[in-house]
Write an enzyme that holds these catalytic residues in place. Structure first.
Site, PDB file in Angstrom:
ATOM      1  N   LYS A 139       0.865  -1.185   0.000  1.00 46.74           N
ATOM      2  CA  LYS A 139       0.000   0.000   0.000  1.00 46.74           C
ATOM      3  C   LYS A 139       0.897   1.229   0.000  1.00 46.74           C
ATOM      4  O   LYS A 139       2.015   1.185   0.522  1.00 46.74           O
ATOM      5  CB  LYS A 139      -0.891   0.008   1.245  1.00 46.74           C
ATOM      6  CG  LYS A 139      -2.171   0.796   1.081  1.00 46.74           C
ATOM      7  CD  LYS A 139      -3.211   0.033   0.282  1.00 46.74           C
ATOM      8  CE  LYS A 139      -4.493   0.834   0.113  1.00 46.74           C
ATOM      9  NZ  LYS A 139      -5.518   0.073  -0.611  1.00 46.74           N
ATOM     10  N   GLY A 140       0.403   2.304  -0.571  1.00 50.22           N
ATOM     11  CA  GLY A 140       1.210   3.520  -0.595  1.00 50.22           C
ATOM     12  C   GLY A 140       0.338   4.746  -0.617  1.00 50.22           C
ATOM     13  O   GLY A 140      -0.892   4.652  -0.627  1.00 50.22           O
TER      14      GLY A 140
END
Length: 457
Positions: A111-112
């Site tokens: 995730k970012g």
């Protein structure tokens, strides 16, 4: 982990499911996996600077949590929102590992995002932000390494800018992002995927619980939300013969005892693009003028519907409280499946799970389908987009839909098998827990890959 409450919550849920099962008794080596899988393989933090429309320089913190690649390239969305911090991204990335595993496709978890508020910013400034963000992120991603997608604040426009930036910096056209436009590498059925997948998963629940004797035909279905997931879930329910008795938005809900029609849902979809509320839509559109539609301001549908068979929360997190769960059970609900992530509060899940575990037979049980399994249709079709990109082909809508249905049914079967094989529940007359089944099945898939590859020894 005490300073990371969101991540701790996700970790505790997995741990409680596997510890409250026979899995460590049968396979003691799995115990070693927990402390390893809870630590990301890599956390990338970077500075993002850009010029705003006033000619001033702005700076924000960018992140990519590359959590686990044992099952495939890191896969998970990018979120552009002021709430973005490391705890939230670790929580989302950790959840993504197990959700992606349940698809059966070769995808790891990650995730970012960027801690930024895009509200009020021009298209040009958003493009500059995307290019600045990708300038650093492009060093760490690739079609066989890490394939991000969109999330809150990152829609089709932003994916386009990010993809253009990657192509410019790397001089390479590759399937490095999913959620792309149809004429430059995107997949058909992607907008519909989460809603359609949710209904396919629920259909598998009905089929199993009734030994194939019942389907959506004639079932009364209460749905919350009126965005992408809710719209396509509602259309698929109607296609399968169900009766959709509610939809909602942040200002209120609409209730129709006779059923919302597909024509009305199409009108809602076109009006929502212009940011109209359900209250305005019901007043303004002719398709609603003669229908017996009730609008309830400031309310969610759960306590305003009666005699319902199925509930599909598709709006936002924590939208079903403990009391609302009790109201749904009292109104006759037998199946609840989440289209929204964490749609039900822990208290609500406890109400549903208690109604299941204390039932004397499957017919009297209330069965809860957790979001980790029930709403993985979106990421499943992202995985299918990766497959199409690798072959440089575009599949037909029928083929993508067929593959999606197969993935959702296989996911359901994996959850059932794990729940039955490793359950410690004494009551064998009721239905197995899909919450535990989803957590255990996905954990075993990831644990096996990590053990095989020497990540755990």
């Amino acid at each position: 982990m005490t300073s990371e409450p969101e991540f701790q919550q996700a970790y505790d849920e997995i741990v409680s499911s596997v510890e409250d099962s026979k899995i460590f008794e049968k396979f003691p080596q799995y115990k070693k996996v927990l402390p390893i899988v809870s630590v990301p393989e890599r956390i990338i933090q970077f500075r993002v600077t850009w010029e705003n429309d006033n000619g001033e320089q702005e700076v924000a913190q960018g992140y990519r949590v590359q959590f686990n690649s044992a099952k495939g390239p890191y896969k998970g969305g990018l979120r552009f929102h002021p709430s973005v911090n490391l705890s939230i991204l670790k929580f989302l990335g950790f959840e993504q590992i197990f959700k992606n595993a349940l698809t059966g496709l070769d995808m790891g978890g990650g995730k970012g995002g960027l801690c930024v508020d895009l509200k009020g910013k021009s298209d040009n400034e958003i493009r500059r932000i995307c290019y600045a963000f990708m300038r650093e992120l492009s060093r760490h991603i690739g079609k066989d390494t890490d394939v991000p997608a969109g999330d809150i604040g990152v829609g089709g426009r932003e994916i386009g800018y990010l993809f253009g930036a990657y192509r410019s910096y790397k001089n390479s056209w590759e399937g490095v992002l999913t959620g792309k436009g149809l004429n430059w590498g995107g997949s058909l059925i992607r907008p519909e995927a989460t809603g359609f997948g949710l209904v396919y998963y629920t259909q598998a629940m009905i089929d199993y619980a009734t030994n194939g004797k019942e389907s959506f035909e004639g079932k009364r279905v209460t749905i919350s939300g009126s965005g992408n997931v809710a719209q396509y879930a509602a259309l698929k329910v109607i296609e399968l013969g169900g009766i959709v008795v509610s939809l909602s938005d942040s200002k209120g809900c609409i209730i129709s005892e006779t059923g919302i029609t597909s024509e009305q849902i199409h009108d809602i979809a076109s009006a929502k693009i212009r940011f109209k509320s359900l209250e305005e839509i019901v007043d303004e559109y002719s398709t609603f003028s003669e229908s017996k539609m009730k609008y309830v301001a400031g309310a969610r549908p759960w306590t305003h519907v009666s005699n319902v068979d199925i509930a599909l929360p598709c709006a936002t997190q924590n939208e079903v409280s403990g009391d609302e769960a009790k109201a749904l059970v009292a109104s006759g609900v037998k199946f609840v499946a989440e289209g929204a992530n964490m749609g039900s509060t822990p208290e609500a899940i406890s109400v549903f799970e208690t109604a299941r575990s204390t039932a004397t037979n499957a017919k009297d049980a209330v069965w809860f389908g957790p979001p980790k399994a029930a709403n993985l249709g979106g990421v499943a079709v992202s995985g299918l987009e990766m497959a199409q990109n690798s072959q440089k082909v575009t599949w037909t809508a029928e083929r993508v839909d067929q593959e999606l249905k197969k993935i959702m049914i296989n996911c359901f079967n994996d959850c059932i098998q794990a729940a039955q094989e490793y359950s410690t529940e004494k009551n064998t007359n009721t239905l197995p827990s899909l919450v535990k089944g989803a957590n255990i099945a996905s954990f075993v898939m990831v644990a096996d890959a990590m053990l095989d590859q020497g990540d755990v020894f």
